[in-house]
Design a protein around this motif. Structure first.
Motif, short mmCIF file in Angstrom:
data_model
loop_
_atom_site.label_atom_id
_atom_site.label_comp_id
_atom_site.label_asym_id
_atom_site.label_seq_id
_atom_site.Cartn_x
_atom_site.Cartn_y
_atom_site.Cartn_z
N GLY A 378 9.38 -8.19 -8.07
CA GLY A 378 8.47 -7.50 -7.18
C GLY A 378 8.57 -6.00 -7.41
N ILE A 379 7.53 -5.27 -7.03
CA ILE A 379 7.52 -3.82 -7.28
C ILE A 379 8.56 -3.11 -6.42
CG2 ILE A 379 5.09 -3.83 -7.93
CD1 ILE A 379 4.58 -2.51 -5.11
N LEU A 380 8.84 -1.89 -6.79
CA LEU A 380 9.68 -0.97 -6.06
C LEU A 380 11.11 -1.48 -5.90
CD1 LEU A 380 7.08 0.43 -3.49
CD2 LEU A 380 7.78 1.37 -5.69
N CYS A 399 6.57 -7.47 -14.31
CA CYS A 399 6.34 -6.96 -12.96
C CYS A 399 4.90 -6.48 -12.90
CB CYS A 399 7.31 -5.82 -12.66
SG CYS A 399 7.10 -5.07 -11.02
N ASN A 400 4.27 -6.60 -11.75
CA ASN A 400 2.87 -6.18 -11.61
C ASN A 400 2.78 -4.66 -11.46
OD1 ASN A 400 2.05 -8.80 -11.79
ND2 ASN A 400 1.52 -9.04 -9.63
N CYS A 409 2.79 -10.97 -6.42
CA CYS A 409 3.99 -11.11 -7.27
C CYS A 409 4.30 -12.57 -7.55
CB CYS A 409 5.19 -10.46 -6.59
SG CYS A 409 4.96 -8.73 -6.14
N MET A 410 4.33 -13.39 -6.50
CA MET A 410 4.68 -14.80 -6.67
C MET A 410 3.56 -15.56 -7.38
SD MET A 410 6.87 -15.78 -3.24
CE MET A 410 5.45 -15.82 -2.16
N ASP A 431 10.71 -9.44 1.38
CA ASP A 431 10.07 -10.31 2.37
C ASP A 431 8.60 -9.97 2.59
OD1 ASP A 431 10.86 -8.63 5.42
OD2 ASP A 431 11.53 -8.00 3.44
N LEU A 432 8.24 -8.67 2.59
CA LEU A 432 6.84 -8.33 2.80
C LEU A 432 5.97 -8.83 1.65
CD1 LEU A 432 6.98 -4.68 4.23
CD2 LEU A 432 7.08 -6.88 5.42
N ALA A 433 6.47 -8.71 0.42
CA ALA A 433 5.73 -9.22 -0.73
C ALA A 433 5.60 -10.73 -0.66
CB ALA A 433 6.43 -8.81 -2.03
N CYS A 434 6.65 -11.39 -0.21
CA CYS A 434 6.60 -12.86 -0.09
C CYS A 434 5.55 -13.29 0.92
CB CYS A 434 7.98 -13.39 0.32
SG CYS A 434 7.99 -15.14 0.74
#
Length: 583
Positions: A378-380, A399-400, A409-410, A431-434
């Motif tokens: 995931g980024i960052l 990575c995107n 991402c997933m 968690d936010l990306a998920c």
């Protein structure tokens, strides 16, 4: 009585930059039409003996005159007009230039861009052009800061290089004026120019230079590409500066993020004469101290990611490395890869026991990833944390970083896993990306080669890191700058039930001990019966503390001095000093 204008050049910096770069790129023919907004530009041209200037009251005729001069001489020709509808009259002549690939540079002068659409007299919208009157159109606002100057130089170099790229054609520059009455500048400062090197052109010399290759995000390298790069590095003693998404497997590659992000340490190995920039957007969050940058890409676009661009090479990497490997002459006798590794090893030995965090998890899990697997980050925070620690050279990582957004991402990893079912795919996301991409887990094609680790800190720890602007707001940042309290507020059941109901094998950890107990199962090299979902619960303070520790492993005299200057002068003062010193 009207004051007499000075006999020199204008003090409008954007105009000075354009005039300097026109001279560098050989644009010496000009057809100027009378007006007010282009006075500062035209005055510079007519007072400089480099330029041959002709007058045409009718802009339509001026554009066709430029076509005639360009066709006859084979050289670029500039046009200059004022505001209002003057530029509309260029359309016919620029259309002719477009289809004949004539290098005509239309410089349209304008008032402040904020006046567009606000009923200001003689202000029209030139931000969009017809698709067949110019190859590139750039806006050139007034220059008030170092960032303004960089943006102005970058856009003007791009426009001027486009005049002759791939056969050439017309280009448009919309130049803002402040109507300055100051014409007392005796000499126009030399602007930072970018030159293009095409197939068959003479190559600028690398003799005696300290050379680094900076690789942004990159597809898997071919064997011939790696061989060409390694031969180049052997000849010039170069180092290949990478992050995981660079995917470089060669011997001269170094994982540069740990050393390059030290806050108080400026090692000599990071001082580079020429940095060859390849690949696309990087997530390394680090910039070596390079005097100049050479961009190598078949698209031949002058991407100035580091503010030091000098050349753009319109060729693929393999051709670039092969041509330079064959150049005769002294190569310098450096070995930057060994220099870098020696310092990196010393710094790496100082890594303390880190708090339970994404960084700590990366430290423990990176050497456990199975050979030949694929890693998606995931980024960052996830990308940054994992870039500190090496993985096996057989592992490809992605990575995107193209759009550099939190979304997808997933989904990206799942799509890749479908194309190579024989490989194991590991994903590490916050968690936010998920939750942003949660529906991807319900896709019926998700196979057993998928393994996802979610680092759940319940807030979006990026906004709580010690060096983030939002961190200065403390808990006040949680409500609206960050994202505390969403998605079950770190529920230990929500993702567990969701993942298990979708057929995943669920693992979790809230401590180092629990992580170590679960990670061996998560990284087993054998294909499991089901895809895996590993939820790791951390807190934002530990995440920030771990990052600060990794950024502060060593202090040098130079680094301490820089911090002292920053404390006295602030960020703007430091930038001003760097500008004076030229570094």
């Amino acid at each position: 009585m009207t004051a007499q204008a000075g006999k020199g050049y204008t003090d409008e910096v954007n105009v000075q930059i354009l005039v300097s770069l026109m001279k560098h790129h050989g644009v010496r023919w000009v057809v100027a039409s009378p007006g007010t907004t282009n006075i500062t530009f035209v005055a510079c041209l007519q007072r400089d003996p480099f330029f041959t200037v002709y007058s045409s009251v009718d802009e339509r005729s001026a554009a066709y005159m430029a076509c005639g001069i360009a066709a006859e001489t084979g050289e670029p020709v500039a046009l200059s007009c004022t505001g209002a509808t003057a530029s509309r009259n260029y359309a016919s002549g620029l259309t002719e230039a477009f289809y004949r690939k004539l290098p005509v540079l239309a410089v349209t002068s304008t008032q402040h861009l904020g006046r567009i659409g606000n009923l200001a007299p003689q202000v029209i919208d030139r931000t969009k052009e017809l698709n067949d009157i110019c190859r590139v159109s750039v806006q050139c606002p007034s220059v008030y800061s170092a960032d303004d100057r960089w943006a102005c130089e970058a856009s003007l170099n791009r426009a001027l290089l486009e005049l002759t790229r791939e056969g050439g054609g017309p280009v448009h520059i919309n130049m803002v004026t402040t109507y300055s009455n100051n014409f007392d500048v005796v000499k126009i400062p030399t602007a930072r120019a970018v030159d293009r090197i095409d197939h068959g052109d003479d190559l600028p010399s690398l003799a005696g230079k300290r050379v680094a290759i900076y690789v942004g995000s990159h597809r898997a390298w071919s064997d011939t590409g790696v061989k060409a790069c390694e031969e180049f590095c052997e000849r010039y003693g170069a180092v290949v500066f990478c992050d995981h998404a660079s995917n470089y497997p060669g011997e001269h590659g170094v994982l540069g993020s740990l050393l390059a992000t030290q806050r108080h340490f400026l090692p000599q190995c990071m001082s580079i004469d020429v940095m060859v920039h390849i690949g696309e957007v990087s997530g390394a969050c680090a910039q070596p101290n390079a005097k100049e940058v050479w961009r190598v890409s078949p698209d031949c676009q002058p991407r100035d990611a580091f503010g030091r661009l000098r050349y753009v090479f319109g060729m693929d990497e393999e051709e670039f490395f092969s041509r330079y490997a064959e150049v005769e002459g002294s190569a310098g006798g450096f070995d930057l890869a060994d220099e870098w590794r020696a310092v990196d090893a010393r710094i790496r030995a100082k890594i303390p026991e880190l708090p339970f965090s994404n960084v700590w998890c990366a430290q423990r899990m990176a050497p456990m990833l199975p050979e030949g697997s694929v890693l998606h980050l995931g980024i960052l925070n996830s990308l940054r944390s994992w870039n500190f620690f090496p993985v096996d050279s057989s592992i490809r990582a992605y990575c995107n970083t193209g759009g550099f957004g939190i979304d997808g991402c997933m989904s990206t990893m799942i799509g890749a896993s479908l194309a190579s079912p024989e490989k194991l795919f590991f994903g590490v996301v916050g968690d936010l990306a998920c939750f942003y991409d949660l529906n991807s887990l319900g896709n019926r094609h998700v196979a057993r080669n998928v393994r996802i680790m979610v680092v759940d800190n319940g807030v979006g720890t990026e906004f709580k890191n010690f060096n983030h602007k939002a961190a200065a707001f403390g808990e006040e940042a949680d409500a609206y700058m960050a994202a505390r309290g969403h998605f079950g507020n770190r529920s230990h059941e929500l993702l567990c039930h969701y993942a298990e109901d979708l057929g995943f094998e669920y693992l979790c950890a809230s401590s180092k001990e629990e992580f170590l107990a679960a990670v061996e199962r998560f990284t087993t090299p054998e294909q499991a019966e089901r895809p895996m979902f590993f939820e790791v619960f951390t807190d934002s303070q530990s995440e920030s503390d771990a990052l600060e520790a990794m950024y502060s492993l060593e202090v040098s005299a130079t680094g301490a001095a820089k911090d002292a200057v920053k404390g006295i002068l602030g960020d703007k003062g430091v930038a001003a000093v760097k500008k004076i010193l030229g570094r």
